[in-house]
Scaffold this active site. Sequence first.
Site, PDB file in Angstrom:
ATOM      1  N   ASP A  40      -8.163   3.883   1.099  1.00  0.00           N
ATOM      2  CA  ASP A  40      -7.060   4.249   2.094  1.00  0.00           C
ATOM      3  C   ASP A  40      -8.076   4.671   3.413  1.00  0.00           C
ATOM      4  O   ASP A  40      -8.624   5.646   3.408  1.00  0.00           O
ATOM      5  CB  ASP A  40      -6.254   5.317   1.550  1.00  0.00           C
ATOM      6  CG  ASP A  40      -5.225   5.972   2.496  1.00  0.00           C
ATOM      7  OD1 ASP A  40      -5.223   5.411   3.761  1.00  0.00           O
ATOM      8  OD2 ASP A  40      -4.264   6.443   1.943  1.00  0.00           O
ATOM      9  N   CYS A  58       0.784  -1.049  -0.138  1.00  0.00           N
ATOM     10  CA  CYS A  58      -0.019   0.100   0.004  1.00  0.00           C
ATOM     11  C   CYS A  58       0.778   1.362   0.039  1.00  0.00           C
ATOM     12  O   CYS A  58       2.042   1.129  -0.435  1.00  0.00           O
ATOM     13  CB  CYS A  58      -0.697  -0.014   1.297  1.00  0.00           C
ATOM     14  SG  CYS A  58      -0.235  -0.019   2.794  1.00  0.00           S
ATOM     15  N   ARG A 108      -3.494  -0.692   5.344  1.00  0.00           N
ATOM     16  CA  ARG A 108      -3.992  -1.925   4.772  1.00  0.00           C
ATOM     17  C   ARG A 108      -3.097  -3.005   4.271  1.00  0.00           C
ATOM     18  O   ARG A 108      -3.429  -3.859   4.639  1.00  0.00           O
ATOM     19  CB  ARG A 108      -4.296  -1.185   3.204  1.00  0.00           C
ATOM     20  CG  ARG A 108      -5.592  -0.147   3.189  1.00  0.00           C
ATOM     21  CD  ARG A 108      -5.672   0.446   1.844  1.00  0.00           C
ATOM     22  NE  ARG A 108      -4.739   1.593   1.740  1.00  0.00           N
ATOM     23  CZ  ARG A 108      -4.378   2.210   0.647  1.00  0.00           C
ATOM     24  NH1 ARG A 108      -5.159   2.235  -0.190  1.00  0.00           N
ATOM     25  NH2 ARG A 108      -3.252   3.141   0.698  1.00  0.00           N
TER      26      ARG A 108
END
Length: 149
Positions: free
Chosen positions: A117, A3, A9
Amino acid sequence: MVCLGNICRSPLAEGILKDKLDPNRFQVASAGTGGWHVGNPPDPRSIDIAQKQGLDISQQRAQQFIPAFFDQYDLIYAMDQSNYSDLKALAKSPDQLKKLYLLLEAIFPGEGVDVPDPYYGGVSGFAEVYNLIDRACEVIARDINQKFD
Ligand code: 4NP
């Protein structure tokens, strides 16, 4: 699992996929395209949501993606299209590029869906992210186990 910051994440993705594969056969890691959080543990909200599902990701430490990972790993999953583009630019050959996937293609093929996000949002964002990653990793783990049977 890649990420942007490697604190929200991709640490979840690392923990989730690891949990679905035989640790004696497969190595799972995560990294960020950015380096701001290198050496830091995952975001407390990621640690919490993982903990609720019985996964301990608290010992992970953020690292920045380096091009050598294209040689060290067989499969590279980007959490969103921005990460995908950044990784694509680091690939040095068609063989390296072939290793790169957008994570949610596993459950939404051809749709180009991002893992959102969750960094600037609330806790509910982390539950949604966990759910999406878990569903994708279920498919990916099944495919990997079949492919390397
Ligand atoms: P991640 O979330 O890419 O899922 O780890 C982010 C974490 C930190 C930042 C951006 C996204 N940041 O800008 O510091």
